[in-house]
Design a protein around this motif. Structure first.
Motif, PDB file in Angstrom:
ATOM      1  N   GLY A 165      -8.082 -18.306  -2.343  1.00 30.30           N
ATOM      2  CA  GLY A 165      -7.697 -17.336  -3.356  1.00 30.30           C
ATOM      3  C   GLY A 165      -8.807 -16.345  -3.613  1.00 30.30           C
ATOM      4  N   SER A 166      -8.443 -15.289  -4.315  1.00 23.58           N
ATOM      5  CA  SER A 166      -9.421 -14.263  -4.658  1.00 23.58           C
ATOM      6  C   SER A 166      -9.049 -13.635  -5.984  1.00 23.58           C
ATOM      7  N   ASP A 167     -10.035 -13.002  -6.573  1.00 24.21           N
ATOM      8  CA  ASP A 167      -9.835 -12.231  -7.796  1.00 24.21           C
ATOM      9  C   ASP A 167     -10.979 -11.228  -7.862  1.00 24.21           C
ATOM     10  N   LYS A 168     -10.732 -10.098  -8.482  1.00 20.29           N
ATOM     11  CA  LYS A 168     -11.790  -9.082  -8.542  1.00 20.29           C
ATOM     12  C   LYS A 168     -12.720  -9.279  -9.734  1.00 20.29           C
ATOM     13  N   ASP A 169     -12.403 -10.252 -10.590  1.00 18.27           N
ATOM     14  CA  ASP A 169     -13.204 -10.527 -11.775  1.00 18.27           C
ATOM     15  C   ASP A 169     -14.061 -11.771 -11.532  1.00 18.27           C
ATOM     16  N   ALA A 170     -15.367 -11.578 -11.407  1.00 17.24           N
ATOM     17  CA  ALA A 170     -16.271 -12.690 -11.095  1.00 17.24           C
ATOM     18  C   ALA A 170     -16.276 -13.741 -12.198  1.00 17.24           C
ATOM     19  N   ARG A 171     -16.132 -13.319 -13.454  1.00 16.66           N
ATOM     20  CA  ARG A 171     -16.137 -14.271 -14.563  1.00 16.66           C
ATOM     21  C   ARG A 171     -14.919 -15.182 -14.517  1.00 16.66           C
ATOM     22  N   VAL A 172     -13.786 -14.616 -14.139  1.00 14.96           N
ATOM     23  CA  VAL A 172     -12.566 -15.411 -14.001  1.00 14.96           C
ATOM     24  C   VAL A 172     -12.726 -16.430 -12.874  1.00 14.96           C
ATOM     25  N   LEU A 173     -13.356 -16.017 -11.786  1.00 14.33           N
ATOM     26  CA  LEU A 173     -13.549 -16.921 -10.657  1.00 14.33           C
ATOM     27  C   LEU A 173     -14.453 -18.104 -11.019  1.00 14.33           C
ATOM     28  N   GLU A 174     -15.418 -17.882 -11.907  1.00 10.02           N
ATOM     29  CA  GLU A 174     -16.262 -18.988 -12.359  1.00 10.02           C
ATOM     30  C   GLU A 174     -15.415 -20.049 -13.059  1.00 10.02           C
ATOM     31  N   ARG A 175     -14.444 -19.588 -13.841  1.00  8.37           N
ATOM     32  CA  ARG A 175     -13.563 -20.541 -14.528  1.00  8.37           C
ATOM     33  C   ARG A 175     -12.649 -21.250 -13.535  1.00  8.37           C
ATOM     34  N   ALA A 176     -12.182 -20.512 -12.529  1.00  8.33           N
ATOM     35  CA  ALA A 176     -11.356 -21.129 -11.488  1.00  8.33           C
ATOM     36  C   ALA A 176     -12.140 -22.234 -10.780  1.00  8.33           C
ATOM     37  N   GLU A 177     -13.401 -21.962 -10.483  1.00  8.30           N
ATOM     38  CA  GLU A 177     -14.242 -22.960  -9.816  1.00  8.30           C
ATOM     39  C   GLU A 177     -14.388 -24.217 -10.666  1.00  8.30           C
ATOM     40  N   GLU A 178     -14.544 -24.029 -11.977  1.00  8.88           N
ATOM     41  CA  GLU A 178     -14.659 -25.177 -12.888  1.00  8.88           C
ATOM     42  C   GLU A 178     -13.385 -26.021 -12.855  1.00  8.88           C
ATOM     43  N   ASN A 179     -12.218 -25.353 -12.875  1.00  8.43           N
ATOM     44  CA  ASN A 179     -10.948 -26.076 -12.870  1.00  8.43           C
ATOM     45  C   ASN A 179     -10.715 -26.805 -11.558  1.00  8.43           C
ATOM     46  N   ILE A 180     -11.035 -26.147 -10.458  1.00  7.60           N
ATOM     47  CA  ILE A 180     -10.850 -26.759  -9.136  1.00  7.60           C
ATOM     48  C   ILE A 180     -11.771 -27.965  -8.977  1.00  7.60           C
ATOM     49  N   LYS A 181     -13.009 -27.822  -9.468  1.00  7.99           N
ATOM     50  CA  LYS A 181     -13.952 -28.941  -9.412  1.00  7.99           C
ATOM     51  C   LYS A 181     -13.485 -30.084 -10.293  1.00  7.99           C
ATOM     52  N   SER A 182     -12.929 -29.751 -11.469  1.00  7.86           N
ATOM     53  CA  SER A 182     -12.427 -30.779 -12.379  1.00  7.86           C
ATOM     54  C   SER A 182     -11.302 -31.583 -11.736  1.00  7.86           C
ATOM     55  N   ALA A 183     -10.517 -30.926 -10.881  1.00 10.74           N
ATOM     56  CA  ALA A 183      -9.418 -31.601 -10.180  1.00 10.74           C
ATOM     57  C   ALA A 183      -9.874 -32.293  -8.896  1.00 10.74           C
ATOM     58  N   ASN A 184     -11.185 -32.219  -8.584  1.00 13.17           N
ATOM     59  CA  ASN A 184     -11.750 -32.831  -7.364  1.00 13.17           C
ATOM     60  C   ASN A 184     -11.114 -32.296  -6.090  1.00 13.17           C
ATOM     61  N   SER A 214     -10.839 -22.660  -1.224  1.00 12.00           N
ATOM     62  CA  SER A 214     -11.961 -21.719  -1.239  1.00 12.00           C
ATOM     63  C   SER A 214     -11.542 -20.464  -1.989  1.00 12.00           C
ATOM     64  N   ILE A 215     -12.456 -19.920  -2.789  1.00 12.07           N
ATOM     65  CA  ILE A 215     -12.164 -18.711  -3.544  1.00 12.07           C
ATOM     66  C   ILE A 215     -13.327 -17.739  -3.403  1.00 12.07           C
ATOM     67  N   LYS A 216     -13.019 -16.444  -3.532  1.00 22.07           N
ATOM     68  CA  LYS A 216     -14.077 -15.437  -3.441  1.00 22.07           C
ATOM     69  C   LYS A 216     -13.713 -14.215  -4.265  1.00 22.07           C
ATOM     70  N   GLU A 217     -14.738 -13.468  -4.625  1.00 24.00           N
ATOM     71  CA  GLU A 217     -14.541 -12.223  -5.362  1.00 24.00           C
ATOM     72  C   GLU A 217     -14.081 -11.146  -4.385  1.00 24.00           C
ATOM     73  N   GLN A 218     -12.892 -10.620  -4.637  1.00 21.68           N
ATOM     74  CA  GLN A 218     -12.331  -9.629  -3.716  1.00 21.68           C
ATOM     75  C   GLN A 218     -11.188  -8.887  -4.385  1.00 21.68           C
TER      76      GLN A 218
END
Length: 392
Positions: A259-278, A284-288
């Motif tokens: 996945g991708s999103d142009k908002d880096a702050r939003v992606l940080e939250r996505a990473e937290e949620n994905i990590k929480s779900a193991n 994989s996600i990136k700013e784009q």
């Protein structure tokens, strides 16, 4: 008392058949679809399994009695007569939810209040103590459903709504409901047979639900608690057996979810949620910026996303949806692109003719889940690029 009993699973509009199929695959009997619900039969272990594994269920209710009522006094009397001491301890707490479709009873909150009064009065009269009301974490959550003069009283085996999976630790603006996200992926027909992309991934909900579907991970594995865990008859050994059996069915996944999103702050939250779900190893996600992107491989791709509707997130709808269509045409051949929107006007600006259009609701917003098939080859690409006139 028979081993199997009737239950009712609540779901979102448009997901009834998906949920019925889930329940059948899990082993339910007597499965019948209604509007926003599915009824079925199963035993205690199946009730645990349905809560743990169903991706499109919001609640699993266990009806305990049905009766006719014509006045509020009827309701109070009938509820008072139920042996509530069999279902909760006098020092426990309760919450009541009510749904009302009746000319005689029009205020669901008042029905909840009268039900609560009857229950606590019974405990006061028989046990000398009134249980507390706790709307957030009650010992027992009770559901009242009134259809004209017929009242069904059920125990809510789920507790909090099953869309609260337990993995979402970081919130974003206008997040998509987890049950809605799972249902969208299931409606698209994606089960893990190819790559999947969410180009506007926000907090990562669609990506997370996709990974759990691809790996056959139980939907509610990360929940801290179900309602039935507070019931007097909760069988912890049986539940652990059900959970262990479900985990044995987890499978490998050999494609990519990204996945991708142009908002880096939003992606940080996505990473937290994905990590929480193991699920970091599968996603994989990136700013784009999607509108500056192209497909990464020549392989088949499913795309499922939830663009802004100009409801909770402001956007220039005409420009946004025109850019979506142009990006798909330019850079995403051999792709099945699915998106949900509540803006019917916006769909006119995509410039592509959808091959499917499914009516759903995102919260209270009537929406459409639409599919665009991006073929390889110039002839089909031209066919896809024809100006699309909205279908009735």
């Amino acid at each position: 008392m028979e081993k199997n009993f009737k239950m009712l699973a609540k779901t979102l509009y448009g997901f009834e058949e998906l949920l019925a199929q889930e329940l059948r695959q899990l082993g339910a009997s007597n499965v019948e679809t209604g509007t926003r619900n599915v009824t079925f039969k199963g035993d205690l272990g199946f009730m645990y399994k349905a809560n743990l594994c169903c991706r499109t269920a919001i609640k699993i209710l266990k009806p305990i009695t049905v009766f006719n009522i014509f006045t509020e006094k009827d309701l109070y009397k009938k509820v008072y007569e139920i042996p509530w001491e069999n279902y909760m301890d006098k020092e426990g707490s309760l919450a009541v939810d009510a749904t009302v479709f009746s000319d005689h009873f029009t205020h669901s909150q008042y029905i909840s209040l009268k039900t609560k009064d009857a229950i606590v009065d019974r405990f006061r009269d028989k046990e000398g103590i009134r249980p507390d009301v706790d709307l957030d974490h009650p010992t027992l959550r009770i559901n009242i459903h009134i259809d004209r003069n017929i009242c069904t009283v059920s125990l809510d085996s789920s507790g909090q709504s099953l869309h609260k999976r337990g993995y979402k630790v970081a919130t974003t603006l206008a997040p998509i409901n987890e049950v809605l996200a799972a249902g969208l992926i299931m409606l698209s027909g994606w089960t893990g047979q190819c790559d999947l992309m969410d180009p506007m991934c926000g907090g990562g909900t669609i990506l997370t639900e996709a990974a759990m579907i691809a790996c056959n991970i139980p939907a509610n594995l990360n929940r801290k608690e179900f309602g039935f865990e507070n019931w007097p008859d909760f069988d912890v050994d049986l539940y652990e057996l059900i959970e262990a059996s479900a985990l044995k069915k987890v499978r490998d996944f050999h494609f990519k979810i990204y996945g991708s999103d142009k908002d880096a702050r939003v992606l940080e939250r996505a990473e937290e949620n994905i990590k929480s779900a193991n699920l970091e190893e599968f996603i994989s996600i990136k700013e784009q910026d999607f509108f500056e992107s192209k497909k990464e491989t020549g392989r088949q791709l499913f795309m499922v996303f939830n663009p802004p509707y100009d409801e909770r997130l402001s956007a220039n709808i005409e420009e946004l949806y025109s850019s979506i269509g142009n990006t798909l045409k330019r850079g995403y051949s051999n792709t099945q692109a699915w998106m949900i929107t509540s803006s019917m006007e916006a769909l006119k600006h995509v410039g592509l003719r959808p091959s499917r259009k499914i009516k759903l609701y995102n919260g209270k917003l009537e929406s459409r889940f639409v599919k665009y098939e991006m073929y390889e080859g110039s002839r089909k690409a031209k066919k896809q690029g024809r100006e699309f006139k909205e279908e009735e």
